[in-house]
Design a protein around this motif. Structure first.
Motif, PDB file in Angstrom:
ATOM      1  N   ALA A 338       0.831  -1.209   0.000  1.00  0.00           N
ATOM      2  CA  ALA A 338       0.000   0.000   0.000  1.00  0.00           C
ATOM      3  C   ALA A 338       0.864   1.256   0.000  1.00  0.00           C
ATOM      4  CB  ALA A 338      -0.934  -0.015   1.211  1.00  0.00           C
ATOM      5  N   VAL A 339       1.981   1.236   0.735  1.00  0.00           N
ATOM      6  CA  VAL A 339       2.898   2.381   0.734  1.00  0.00           C
ATOM      7  C   VAL A 339       3.452   2.610  -0.664  1.00  0.00           C
ATOM      8  CG1 VAL A 339       5.110   3.255   1.584  1.00  0.00           C
ATOM      9  CG2 VAL A 339       3.524   2.169   3.177  1.00  0.00           C
ATOM     10  N   GLN A 340       3.832   1.523  -1.322  1.00  0.00           N
ATOM     11  CA  GLN A 340       4.388   1.642  -2.674  1.00  0.00           C
ATOM     12  C   GLN A 340       3.361   2.257  -3.628  1.00  0.00           C
ATOM     13  OE1 GLN A 340       5.853  -2.088  -4.139  1.00  0.00           O
ATOM     14  NE2 GLN A 340       6.336  -1.301  -6.157  1.00  0.00           N
ATOM     15  N   ILE A 341       2.114   1.835  -3.487  1.00  0.00           N
ATOM     16  CA  ILE A 341       1.050   2.381  -4.334  1.00  0.00           C
ATOM     17  C   ILE A 341       0.874   3.881  -4.070  1.00  0.00           C
ATOM     18  CG2 ILE A 341      -1.445   2.330  -4.739  1.00  0.00           C
ATOM     19  CD1 ILE A 341      -1.280  -0.728  -4.214  1.00  0.00           C
ATOM     20  N   CYS A 342       0.869   4.256  -2.786  1.00  0.00           N
ATOM     21  CA  CYS A 342       0.698   5.671  -2.429  1.00  0.00           C
ATOM     22  C   CYS A 342       1.854   6.521  -2.952  1.00  0.00           C
ATOM     23  CB  CYS A 342       0.578   5.815  -0.917  1.00  0.00           C
ATOM     24  SG  CYS A 342      -0.957   5.160  -0.227  1.00  0.00           S
ATOM     25  N   MET A 343       3.061   5.986  -2.862  1.00  0.00           N
ATOM     26  CA  MET A 343       4.212   6.759  -3.340  1.00  0.00           C
ATOM     27  C   MET A 343       4.159   6.927  -4.850  1.00  0.00           C
ATOM     28  SD  MET A 343       7.303   5.533  -0.818  1.00  0.00           S
ATOM     29  CE  MET A 343       8.216   7.071  -0.949  1.00  0.00           C
ATOM     30  N   ALA A 344       3.664   5.900  -5.529  1.00  0.00           N
ATOM     31  CA  ALA A 344       3.535   6.011  -6.975  1.00  0.00           C
ATOM     32  C   ALA A 344       2.460   7.031  -7.353  1.00  0.00           C
ATOM     33  CB  ALA A 344       3.203   4.645  -7.570  1.00  0.00           C
ATOM     34  N   ALA A 345       1.369   7.077  -6.547  1.00  0.00           N
ATOM     35  CA  ALA A 345       0.278   8.019  -6.821  1.00  0.00           C
ATOM     36  C   ALA A 345       0.712   9.454  -6.573  1.00  0.00           C
ATOM     37  CB  ALA A 345      -0.937   7.674  -5.966  1.00  0.00           C
ATOM     38  N   GLY A 346       1.474   9.664  -5.497  1.00  0.00           N
ATOM     39  CA  GLY A 346       1.970  10.995  -5.164  1.00  0.00           C
ATOM     40  C   GLY A 346       1.068  11.752  -4.221  1.00  0.00           C
ATOM     41  N   GLU A 347       1.644  12.752  -3.571  1.00  0.00           N
ATOM     42  CA  GLU A 347       0.910  13.558  -2.595  1.00  0.00           C
ATOM     43  C   GLU A 347      -0.233  14.311  -3.277  1.00  0.00           C
ATOM     44  OE1 GLU A 347       3.770  15.990  -0.605  1.00  0.00           O
ATOM     45  OE2 GLU A 347       4.620  14.299   0.525  1.00  0.00           O
ATOM     46  N   LEU A 370     -11.779   4.944  -0.729  1.00  0.00           N
ATOM     47  CA  LEU A 370     -11.204   6.014  -1.548  1.00  0.00           C
ATOM     48  C   LEU A 370     -10.431   6.928  -0.602  1.00  0.00           C
ATOM     49  CD1 LEU A 370     -11.146   7.176  -4.463  1.00  0.00           C
ATOM     50  CD2 LEU A 370     -13.042   8.669  -3.750  1.00  0.00           C
ATOM     51  N   VAL A 371      -9.115   6.899  -0.688  1.00  0.00           N
ATOM     52  CA  VAL A 371      -8.281   7.618   0.262  1.00  0.00           C
ATOM     53  C   VAL A 371      -7.565   8.765  -0.440  1.00  0.00           C
ATOM     54  CG1 VAL A 371      -7.884   5.448   1.495  1.00  0.00           C
ATOM     55  CG2 VAL A 371      -6.122   6.304  -0.058  1.00  0.00           C
ATOM     56  N   LYS A 372      -7.227   9.775   0.341  1.00  0.00           N
ATOM     57  CA  LYS A 372      -6.377  10.852  -0.153  1.00  0.00           C
ATOM     58  C   LYS A 372      -4.966  10.621   0.368  1.00  0.00           C
ATOM     59  CE  LYS A 372      -5.657  15.842  -0.335  1.00  0.00           C
ATOM     60  NZ  LYS A 372      -6.162  17.185   0.046  1.00  0.00           N
ATOM     61  N   VAL A 373      -3.998  10.649  -0.531  1.00  0.00           N
ATOM     62  CA  VAL A 373      -2.594  10.544  -0.132  1.00  0.00           C
ATOM     63  C   VAL A 373      -2.143  11.936   0.303  1.00  0.00           C
ATOM     64  CG1 VAL A 373      -0.268   9.923  -0.837  1.00  0.00           C
ATOM     65  CG2 VAL A 373      -2.240   8.680  -1.783  1.00  0.00           C
ATOM     66  N   VAL A 374      -2.040  12.135   1.615  1.00  0.00           N
ATOM     67  CA  VAL A 374      -1.695  13.454   2.140  1.00  0.00           C
ATOM     68  C   VAL A 374      -0.206  13.711   2.037  1.00  0.00           C
ATOM     69  CG1 VAL A 374      -1.818  14.965   4.163  1.00  0.00           C
ATOM     70  CG2 VAL A 374      -3.666  13.333   3.707  1.00  0.00           C
ATOM     71  N   ARG A 375       0.580  12.683   2.385  1.00  0.00           N
ATOM     72  CA  ARG A 375       2.038  12.877   2.379  1.00  0.00           C
ATOM     73  C   ARG A 375       2.721  11.534   2.210  1.00  0.00           C
ATOM     74  NH1 ARG A 375       5.448  16.532   6.760  1.00  0.00           N
ATOM     75  NH2 ARG A 375       7.542  15.845   6.181  1.00  0.00           N
ATOM     76  N   VAL A 376       3.833  11.532   1.517  1.00  0.00           N
ATOM     77  CA  VAL A 376       4.694  10.353   1.456  1.00  0.00           C
ATOM     78  C   VAL A 376       6.071  10.754   1.970  1.00  0.00           C
ATOM     79  CG1 VAL A 376       3.438   9.222  -0.403  1.00  0.00           C
ATOM     80  CG2 VAL A 376       5.292  10.801  -0.960  1.00  0.00           C
ATOM     81  N   ALA A 395       3.536   6.406   4.307  1.00  0.00           N
ATOM     82  CA  ALA A 395       2.517   7.245   3.676  1.00  0.00           C
ATOM     83  C   ALA A 395       1.488   7.663   4.707  1.00  0.00           C
ATOM     84  CB  ALA A 395       1.839   6.496   2.532  1.00  0.00           C
ATOM     85  N   HIS A 396       1.049   8.907   4.625  1.00  0.00           N
ATOM     86  CA  HIS A 396      -0.051   9.440   5.427  1.00  0.00           C
ATOM     87  C   HIS A 396      -1.262   9.524   4.510  1.00  0.00           C
ATOM     88  CE1 HIS A 396      -1.791  13.440   7.291  1.00  0.00           C
ATOM     89  NE2 HIS A 396      -2.668  12.456   7.319  1.00  0.00           N
ATOM     90  N   ILE A 397      -2.281   8.700   4.826  1.00  0.00           N
ATOM     91  CA  ILE A 397      -3.506   8.724   4.035  1.00  0.00           C
ATOM     92  C   ILE A 397      -4.667   9.201   4.902  1.00  0.00           C
ATOM     93  CG2 ILE A 397      -2.744   6.905   2.470  1.00  0.00           C
ATOM     94  CD1 ILE A 397      -4.564   4.958   4.024  1.00  0.00           C
ATOM     95  N   HIS A 398      -5.710   9.726   4.250  1.00  0.00           N
ATOM     96  CA  HIS A 398      -6.901  10.211   4.958  1.00  0.00           C
ATOM     97  C   HIS A 398      -8.105   9.445   4.429  1.00  0.00           C
ATOM     98  CE1 HIS A 398      -9.093  13.156   7.392  1.00  0.00           C
ATOM     99  NE2 HIS A 398     -10.016  13.163   6.430  1.00  0.00           N
ATOM    100  N   LEU A 399      -8.867   8.850   5.354  1.00  0.00           N
ATOM    101  CA  LEU A 399     -10.037   8.066   4.994  1.00  0.00           C
ATOM    102  C   LEU A 399     -11.174   8.367   5.964  1.00  0.00           C
ATOM    103  CD1 LEU A 399     -11.501   5.757   3.441  1.00  0.00           C
ATOM    104  CD2 LEU A 399     -10.436   4.158   5.073  1.00  0.00           C
ATOM    105  N   ALA A 400     -12.245   8.975   5.476  1.00  0.00           N
ATOM    106  CA  ALA A 400     -13.480   9.175   6.250  1.00  0.00           C
ATOM    107  C   ALA A 400     -13.219   9.841   7.603  1.00  0.00           C
ATOM    108  CB  ALA A 400     -14.194   7.841   6.443  1.00  0.00           C
ATOM    109  N   GLY A 401     -12.403  10.875   7.600  1.00  0.00           N
ATOM    110  CA  GLY A 401     -12.150  11.613   8.829  1.00  0.00           C
ATOM    111  C   GLY A 401     -11.046  11.059   9.697  1.00  0.00           C
TER     112      GLY A 401
END
Length: 489
Positions: A338-347, A370-376, A395-401
């Motif tokens: 999941a971290v690898q996916i988030c880093m590929a997606a980007g902040e 459906l998450v927002k990638v806030v920071r990698v 990765a810092h992700i945001h999901l439903a608050g």
């Protein structure tokens, strides 16, 4: 004087499905001779303290390899033998030496080796002979085997849980070693088997007062050089599992044996009273949501990578999502993919993501959203006292608050800096969920309005009365109610 020092350490949860190879050591700490950083990594404090001691004394310190892997399951045989032989070859090349001072953990189990530290220490003793000083610092969550006691002159063990004193105890180890080498003392080590399995947090009574008593005896009795408690590690299915007390005296083995026994029986009399009370995830979330001030810290205490689990359980997260909780931060959930996916997606990217609960039964279900990638953050780190604990790409992700830290290296939640490393201010959150049994306490208690210990799911064998042990002796509490026969007496 010529002193050899090295470190080889990890903690093995024999029930964990996550095996340890050489890469696991390299991800946490692998430092060849002379490359150990100035700050210690828990079990490597004898190296950094030894540098100062030998520099002040004008002695020669010969550094071997330092290797530490974050706790997990069985160690790959080739990995253990390779690291062991690397250090043994370094020692052989350094001979002759006047002493060997080591950093060990004490709860390793490797494929083909039920007692790796006993094997390691015995091989060192064979190289240096019977008269050269051999001593080591240990973690209390370890197994003190007869083989280890026979090989070493003495051990010094961290007194505190959380382990805030690993540098202090390394200083004790070196103090006794220096006094021995300069002829002021002759350490004699006495051990008592308490025949019990328990958990002993020193952040609460009755263990707090017991440790204070040990420190007082050391300070006031000139015969006593060091007192220690081996807590034992209940997730290690080994024949010599259990709590033991150690008394190191100045050539007074009979006094040491009597003192170790008295202290051990004092612990045994209080068995079952040391552990903090805990609750399930539904009660923990209800209490946290009803709190009038924050942050409330929920310690997901048994999904603790420091005890060898994956740290990817989602049980508490699922309960928070079901209750519609917001203003929450969770640190951390281990999921390298999941971290690898988030880093590929980007902040800033918004992506569908499945994460967590991949390691074993009893850890909940993978979370989809459906998450927002806030920071990698590549190569993220947090503090642990004087040490630095890396948790890899994160990765810092945001999901439903809910803000969630995903890590690629398994490590428990030592310090609030795990959140700040990913741009989260933990002091501004209503609820913090962390994964640690008690090491978090020293740092998180400073910012928490309340701490709730939560037993969620079944990622860890936390009941020694019912754990499916195959090798552990049966005449030990709580498997046996009173192995010392004190109630009959």
């Amino acid at each position: 004087m010529r002193i050899f020092t090295a470190a080889l350490a990890t903690e093995t949860n024999t029930f964990s499905p996550i095996c340890v190879d050489r890469r696991a050591f390299e991800e946490s700490l692998y430092a060849p001779p002379g490359q150990h950083p100035e700050t210690p990594t828990l079990c490597t404090a004898p190296i950094t303290v030894g540098r100062k001691v030998c520099r002040d004394k004008g002695w020669t310190l010969i550094e071997g390899t330092a290797a530490w892997a974050d706790p997990a399951g069985l160690i790959n045989r080739k990995a253990y033998e390779g690291l062991r032989d690397e250090i043994l070859d370094q020692l052989q090349a350094a001979m002759p030496v006047d002493a060997v001072v080591l950093g060990l953990h004490g709860a390793m189990v490797a494929d083909g080796y039920i007692d790796p530290e006993g094997d390691f220490l015995t091989r060192i003793r064979t190289i240096i002979g019977p008269d050269i000083l051999l001593c080591a610092e240990l973690d209390p969550h370890s197994h003190l085997t007869e083989k280890r006691v026979a090989a070493a002159d003495f051990f010094v063990v961290f007194k505190e849980f959380p382990h805030t004193d690993f540098v202090d105890r390394a200083e004790d180890l070196w103090r006794i070693a220096v006094d021995t080498l300069e002829g002021r003392v002759k350490p004699a080590m006495s051990v008592f088997d308490c025949r019990m399995i328990d958990v002993f947090p020193t952040s609460r009574e009755p263990m707090r007062s017991f440790v204070d008593k040990l420190i007082e005896i050391e300070a006031t009795d000139p015969d006593v050089l060091s007192l220690s408690v081996i807590h034992g590690f209940m997730a290690g299915d080994v024949p010599e599992l259990g709590t033991k007390t150690i008394a190191v005296t100045n050539a007074r083995p009979e006094k040491g044996a009597a003192l170790a026994r008295a202290l051990g029986m004092e612990l045994f009399a209080k068995r079952g009273t040391f552990m903090m009370p805990w609750m399930d995830e539904k009660q923990a979330v209800s209490l946290a949501l009803g709190a009038t001030s924050g942050p409330v810290v929920i310690a997901d205490m048994w999904d603790n990578p420091g005890g060898g689990t994956a740290g990817d359980a989602t049980v508490v997260l699922e309960e928070l999502l079901a209750r519609g909780a917001t203003d929450v931060a969770i640190g951390m959930i281990w999921d390298p993919i999941a971290v690898q996916i988030c880093m590929a997606a980007g902040e800033g990217a918004e992506i569908p993501l499945r994460f967590g609960a991949k390691s074993a039964p009893g850890t909940g279900n993978p979370v989809d959203g459906l998450v927002k990638v806030v920071r990698v953050q590549p190569s993220a780190e947090m503090h642990f006292g004087d040490s630095i604990a890396p948790f890899g790409d994160a990765a810092h992700i945001h999901l439903a608050g809910i803000d969630i830290v995903l890590s690629s290296v398994r490590v428990q939640s030592y310090d609030p800096s795990l959140f700040t490393a990913l741009g989260i201010d933990p002091t501004q959150k209503r609820i913090l969920v962390i994964k640690s049994t008690n090491h978090f306490y020293a740092a998180f208690s400073k910012i928490a309005a309340e701490i709730l210990y939560c037993s969620a799911g079944s990622p860890y064998p936390n009941n020694p009365a019912t754990n499916p042990y195959r090798r552990v002796r049966r005449d030990i509490w709580p498997i046996m109610a009173d192995p010392h026969g004190t109630e009959a007496a």
